[in-house]
Design a protein around this motif. Structure first.
Motif, short mmCIF file in Angstrom:
data_model
loop_
_atom_site.label_atom_id
_atom_site.label_comp_id
_atom_site.label_asym_id
_atom_site.label_seq_id
_atom_site.Cartn_x
_atom_site.Cartn_y
_atom_site.Cartn_z
N PHE A 1 0.85 -1.19 0.00
CA PHE A 1 0.00 0.00 0.00
C PHE A 1 0.88 1.24 0.00
O PHE A 1 1.97 1.25 0.58
CB PHE A 1 -0.92 0.00 1.23
N ARG A 2 0.38 2.28 -0.64
CA ARG A 2 1.13 3.53 -0.69
C ARG A 2 1.20 4.15 0.70
O ARG A 2 0.22 4.17 1.44
CB ARG A 2 0.48 4.51 -1.66
N ASP A 3 2.34 4.69 1.03
CA ASP A 3 2.54 5.31 2.34
C ASP A 3 1.70 6.57 2.46
O ASP A 3 1.57 7.35 1.51
CB ASP A 3 4.01 5.65 2.56
N GLY A 4 1.15 6.77 3.65
CA GLY A 4 0.33 7.95 3.93
C GLY A 4 -0.81 7.60 4.85
O GLY A 4 -0.89 6.48 5.37
N ILE B 1 1.38 16.29 5.01
CA ILE B 1 1.12 16.47 6.44
C ILE B 1 2.10 17.49 6.99
O ILE B 1 3.31 17.34 6.86
CB ILE B 1 1.26 15.14 7.19
N VAL B 2 1.58 18.54 7.60
CA VAL B 2 2.42 19.60 8.15
C VAL B 2 2.99 19.11 9.47
O VAL B 2 2.26 18.86 10.43
CB VAL B 2 1.62 20.90 8.35
N SER B 3 4.31 18.98 9.53
CA SER B 3 4.96 18.47 10.73
C SER B 3 6.40 18.95 10.77
O SER B 3 7.01 19.25 9.73
CB SER B 3 4.92 16.94 10.75
N GLU B 4 6.96 19.02 11.99
CA GLU B 4 8.37 19.39 12.15
C GLU B 4 9.28 18.19 11.96
O GLU B 4 10.49 18.34 11.87
CB GLU B 4 8.59 20.00 13.54
N ARG B 5 8.70 17.00 11.90
CA ARG B 5 9.50 15.79 11.71
C ARG B 5 9.82 15.57 10.24
O ARG B 5 8.99 15.81 9.37
CB ARG B 5 8.76 14.56 12.26
N ASP B 6 11.03 15.14 10.00
CA ASP B 6 11.45 14.84 8.63
C ASP B 6 11.35 13.36 8.31
O ASP B 6 11.25 12.97 7.15
CB ASP B 6 12.90 15.31 8.40
N ASP B 7 11.39 12.53 9.35
CA ASP B 7 11.38 11.08 9.17
C ASP B 7 9.96 10.56 9.32
O ASP B 7 9.39 10.59 10.42
CB ASP B 7 12.31 10.43 10.20
N PHE B 8 9.36 10.10 8.24
CA PHE B 8 7.98 9.61 8.27
C PHE B 8 7.97 8.13 8.68
O PHE B 8 7.64 7.25 7.89
CB PHE B 8 7.31 9.80 6.91
N ASP B 9 8.31 7.87 9.94
CA ASP B 9 8.35 6.50 10.45
C ASP B 9 7.08 6.21 11.25
O ASP B 9 6.15 7.03 11.30
CB ASP B 9 9.60 6.27 11.30
N ASN B 10 7.03 5.04 11.90
CA ASN B 10 5.83 4.69 12.67
C ASN B 10 5.60 5.67 13.81
O ASN B 10 4.44 5.98 14.14
CB ASN B 10 5.98 3.27 13.23
N ALA C 1 -0.34 3.72 6.14
CA ALA C 1 0.57 2.70 5.61
C ALA C 1 1.99 3.23 5.71
O ALA C 1 2.25 4.40 5.44
CB ALA C 1 0.22 2.36 4.16
N HIS C 2 2.90 2.34 6.09
CA HIS C 2 4.32 2.69 6.18
C HIS C 2 5.11 1.52 5.62
O HIS C 2 4.95 0.37 6.04
CB HIS C 2 4.71 2.96 7.64
N LYS C 3 5.94 1.82 4.63
CA LYS C 3 6.72 0.80 3.92
C LYS C 3 5.82 -0.30 3.36
O LYS C 3 6.15 -1.47 3.40
CB LYS C 3 7.78 0.21 4.85
#
Length: 231
Positions: A37-40, A59-68, A101-103
């Motif tokens: 599935f596509r991440d998001g 998604i507006v966020s200060e994080r750069d790493d879109f992990d779990n 979905a992630h990875k």
């Protein structure tokens, strides 16, 4: 301060735009384990079946790493800020998230937390866990500083301790977009859509129906396959 009442039309517009993006000539393939599935983030099961999430870049966020951990932190926010196709900022509430979905792996929101979902087809059995707390006796507040003739009414407060992890088994039905308990009775209601399987399942003793639930879920998925877009 955000005006909460003004968010409703914005949210509906955002969801409508997402639905309008789905191509009509999408090539569908039969679902097999390992489908990515596509991440998001997904707001509903229809977005899952279309494999068209809101990408993490919006998604507006200060994080750069879109992990779990990134997705888990979204549930702690009062609102989730998004940028639409035109770059206009819009808002949704964490409770509106169906999952993410992630990875290539799906996660579904259950009891304000995300649980990994191993999709099996139109019917999927999965286990979700949640933390509960033991509710102890209530303790009154100290009233020793009140005058002797003062008629004090105890103000009680609850006390919680001993967190425990509970596991619940669910049955996801993607044909009707419903989440059911994993019980013989719930499965029997679903099998109404397949009279042949229903007749065979209903003829079993209750103990056998419980033992053979997974078998009938597998057979239902074979007879009623789930089709998803070619990624």
């Amino acid at each position: 301060m955000l005006q909460k009442t003004s968010l409703i039309p914005v949210i509906l517009l955002f969801v409508a735009l997402l639905g309008a993006q789905s191509p009509s000539d999408t090539t569908l393939i039969r679902f097999r384990p390992g489908y990515e599935f596509r991440d998001g983030i997904y707001l509903n099961p229809d977005m899952v079946k279309a494999n068209r999430p809101i990408p993490p870049a919006r998604i507006v966020s200060e994080r750069d790493d879109f992990d779990n951990q990134f997705y888990n932190e979204l549930l702690k926010s009062e609102f989730i800020m998004l940028n639409n196709d035109q770059g206009v900022r819009e808002y949704i509430r964490p409770g509106q998230l169906w999952g993410y979905a992630h990875k290539g792996v799906l996660y579904i929101q259950i009891a304000n937390s995300f649980q990994r979902l191993m999709l099996e087809g139109n019917l999927s059995r999965f286990t979700a866990s949640a933390t509960t707390y033991e509710k102890r006796d209530r303790y009154p507040q100290d009233s020793s500083f009140y005058p002797p003739n003062y008629h004090y009414r105890y103000r009680m407060r609850p006390s919680y301790a001993n967190p425990t992890r509970n596991r619940t088994v669910y049955l996801l039905d993607l044909e009707t977009n419903t989440l059911n308990n994993y019980t013989p009775d719930d499965l029997e209601k679903i099998l109404i859509r397949d009279p042949e399987l229903l007749m065979e399942y209903s003829a079993l003793k209750r103990s056998q129906r419980k033992k053979r639930q997974l078998e009938f879920i597998r057979r239902y998925n074979e007879r009623h396959p789930l089709y998803l877009p070619l990624r």
